[in-house]
Design an enzyme around this catalytic site. Structure first.
Site, PDB file in Angstrom:
ATOM      1  N   GLY A   1      36.510  27.433  34.379  1.00 30.70           N
ATOM      2  CA  GLY A   1      37.774  27.676  35.099  1.00 30.70           C
ATOM      3  C   GLY A   1      38.955  27.615  34.140  1.00 30.70           C
TER       4      GLY A   1
ATOM      5  NE  ARG B   1      34.060  28.272  37.864  1.00 30.06           N
ATOM      6  CZ  ARG B   1      34.577  27.135  37.422  1.00 30.06           C
ATOM      7  NH1 ARG B   1      33.947  26.426  36.508  1.00 30.06           N
ATOM      8  NH2 ARG B   1      35.734  26.710  37.886  1.00 30.06           N
TER       9      ARG B   1
ATOM     10  N   GLY C   1      30.341  22.635  31.445  1.00 28.64           N
ATOM     11  CA  GLY C   1      29.373  23.731  31.306  1.00 28.64           C
ATOM     12  C   GLY C   1      29.479  24.432  29.962  1.00 28.64           C
ATOM     13  CB  THR C   2      32.423  25.894  28.210  1.00 27.81           C
ATOM     14  OG1 THR C   2      32.763  26.631  29.381  1.00 27.81           O
ATOM     15  CG2 THR C   2      32.707  26.732  26.987  1.00 27.81           C
TER      16      THR C   2
ATOM     17  CG  ASP D   1      37.648  19.112  37.991  1.00 27.86           C
ATOM     18  OD1 ASP D   1      38.643  19.307  38.715  1.00 27.86           O
ATOM     19  OD2 ASP D   1      36.611  19.776  38.080  1.00 27.86           O
TER      20      ASP D   1
ATOM     21  CD  GLU E   1      36.940  20.910  44.626  1.00 31.73           C
ATOM     22  OE1 GLU E   1      37.348  21.919  45.204  1.00 31.73           O
ATOM     23  OE2 GLU E   1      36.660  20.879  43.409  1.00 31.73           O
TER      24      GLU E   1
ATOM     25  NE  ARG F   1      50.617  21.406  62.055  1.00 28.98           N
ATOM     26  CZ  ARG F   1      50.549  20.938  63.296  1.00 28.98           C
ATOM     27  NH1 ARG F   1      49.641  20.050  63.623  1.00 28.98           N
ATOM     28  NH2 ARG F   1      51.391  21.382  64.218  1.00 28.98           N
TER      29      ARG F   1
ATOM     30  CG  HIS G   1      41.930  28.586  42.589  1.00 25.27           C
ATOM     31  ND1 HIS G   1      41.357  28.625  43.835  1.00 25.27           N
ATOM     32  CD2 HIS G   1      40.915  28.552  41.700  1.00 25.27           C
ATOM     33  CE1 HIS G   1      40.028  28.635  43.705  1.00 25.27           C
ATOM     34  NE2 HIS G   1      39.747  28.588  42.427  1.00 25.27           N
TER      35      HIS G   1
ATOM     36  CD  GLN H   1      44.653  20.904  42.987  1.00 29.06           C
ATOM     37  OE1 GLN H   1      44.383  19.726  42.854  1.00 29.06           O
ATOM     38  NE2 GLN H   1      43.899  21.719  43.714  1.00 29.06           N
TER      39      GLN H   1
HETATM   40  O1  F6P Z   1      35.985  22.899  37.280  1.00 31.45           O
HETATM   41  C1  F6P Z   1      37.320  22.907  37.641  1.00 31.45           C
HETATM   42  C2  F6P Z   1      37.524  23.253  39.059  1.00 31.45           C
HETATM   43  O2  F6P Z   1      38.878  23.281  39.127  1.00 31.45           O
HETATM   44  C3  F6P Z   1      36.886  22.348  40.123  1.00 31.45           C
HETATM   45  O3  F6P Z   1      37.575  21.199  40.476  1.00 31.45           O
HETATM   46  C4  F6P Z   1      36.730  23.280  41.305  1.00 31.45           C
HETATM   47  O4  F6P Z   1      35.691  22.853  42.123  1.00 31.45           O
HETATM   48  C5  F6P Z   1      36.413  24.567  40.640  1.00 31.45           C
HETATM   49  O5  F6P Z   1      37.052  24.541  39.384  1.00 31.45           O
HETATM   50  C6  F6P Z   1      36.806  25.819  41.393  1.00 31.45           C
HETATM   51  O6  F6P Z   1      36.455  26.903  40.624  1.00 31.45           O
HETATM   52  P1  F6P Z   1      36.537  28.454  40.930  1.00 31.45           P
HETATM   53  O7  F6P Z   1      37.617  28.968  40.051  1.00 31.45           O
HETATM   54  O8  F6P Z   1      35.226  28.986  40.499  1.00 31.45           O
HETATM   55  O9  F6P Z   1      36.861  28.620  42.362  1.00 31.45           O
END
Ligand code: F6P
Length: 341
Positions: A10, A72, A104-105, A127, A222, A266, A272, A274
């Site tokens: 990401g 990814r 992952g990378t 994260d 999440e 609410r 995203h 963030q």
């Molecule tokens: O790995 C970072 C992250 O921001 C996670 O917190 C979140 O679950 C994921 O990316 C969302 O990724 P994508 O861009 O694939 O929706």
């Protein structure tokens, strides 16, 4: 030396600062040349690359996202993936790689290093869960964004006597939830590390509203989940990639709290947002320091390592020692966040 650079996973704000630092340090200090791979490891497998010079990186320091694109994609998870990486590097005479990414990378980087490639990793993820470094690029900007959102939600929550649920990213650990929750003065913070009991959550909110407050802010990561055997039966839904479907826990929690307390409730899913926009000075500085350190490491024949922030200093840690691990939020920090509910 001809160095390849890639960004994988990401995107985060601050990646361009790292790319810029790699290019400038390589050219100015060592006379190396740099090529940029498009779309992370996928671009390496597909041979998608272009030269990167100081001209190319001019003006990118304050820009979010990544000028190289990202994906990814992990070569070791695809048949022939590692061979494809090796043949691109050989064909393009790329002698070393700087891989900027999250778990992952960096795991892929460790595998490629095992295959004999000179690799240095740079940690990035909002994260902040990469093991071995105090901070990863992007986290600081993300908690700034989430904190600002919580601040803004306070005024509307108060005006309408509402419970506001704010869902933030963080699939396995609650770094953003705990830090932004603490900085924003959230009343309740729910993280993946500590499964919650919905009855306790509802009781807490009722107590709070009865004793002194007319609104509440609940921050939920999440990946947060109810404790097994408690009143809320919930399995986190995953998409076809095995990743959490954003908004799921937030929606369910909003419904449960509304039904159990009767309070007007609410949901805001930050998603995203963030990961978008301008990096903070901290992320620009961190990206720049990591970029310089990565090129220095390669130039001093230090491979199979990742740049890391440890206290005030940039260190190198073995990629092997951090690959596949997840950095937990320190208990002390969680306790402070809980103490101020
Ligand atoms: O790995 C970072 C992250 O921001 C996670 O917190 C979140 O679950 C994921 O990316 C969302 O990724 P994508 O861009 O694939 O929706």
């Amino acid at each position: 030396m001809r160095i390849g650079v890639l960004t994988g996973g990401g995107d985060v704000p601050g990646l361009n600062a790292a790319i810029r630092a790699v290019v400038k340090r390589a050219e100015l200090e060592y006379g190396h040349s740099v090529v940029g791979f498009r779309n992370g490891w996928k671009g390496v497998c597909e041979g998608l690359l272009a030269p990167l010079t100081r001209e190319d990186v001019r003006g990118i320091l304050p820009r979010g996202g990544t000028m190289l694109g990202t994906a990814r994609f992990h070569p070791h998870k695809h048949d022939g993936g590692i061979d494809a990486v090796m043949s691109t590097l050989e064909a393009e005479r790329v002698e070393a790689l700087v891989c900027i990414g999250g778990d992952g990378t960096l795991k892929a980087a460790s595998k490629i290093a095992d295959a004999g490639v000179k690799v240095v990793g740079i940690p990035k993820t909002i994260d902040n869960d990469v093991e071995g470094t105090d901070l990863s690029i992007g986290f600081h900007t993300a908690i700034n964004i989430a904190t600002e959102a919580i601040d803004r939600l306070h005024t509307t929550a108060e005006s309408h006597n509402r419970v506001m649920i704010v869902e933030v990213m963080g699939h396995t650990v609650g770094w953003i939830a705990v830090n932004a929750g603490l900085a924003g003065g959230a009343d309740l913070i729910l993280t993946p590390e500590v499964p919650f009991d919905i009855e306790d959550v509802a009781a807490f909110l009722k107590r709070r509203h009865k004793s002194h407050a007319n609104f509440s802010i609940v921050v939920v990561a999440e990946g947060a989940q109810p404790a097994k055997g408690t009143a809320m039966d919930f399995e986190t839904p995953l998409n076809e990639r095995g990743a959490i479907v954003a908004g799921s826990i937030g929606e369910r929690l909003t419904q449960e709290i509304s039904e159990r307390t009767g309070f007007d409730t609410r949901l805001t899913v930050l998603g995203h947002v963030q990961r978008g926009g301008t990096p903070t000075p901290t992320d620009r500085i961190l990206g720049s320091r990591f970029g310089v350190a990565a090129v220095d490491a390669l130039s001093q024949d230090k491979f199979g390592v990742m740049t890391a922030l440890r206290g005030e200093n940039i260190k190198l840690v073995q990629l092997k020692s951090i690959a596949g691990k997840v950095k937990a939020v320190p208990e002390e920090l969680v306790e402070v966040a809980q103490a101020l509910w």
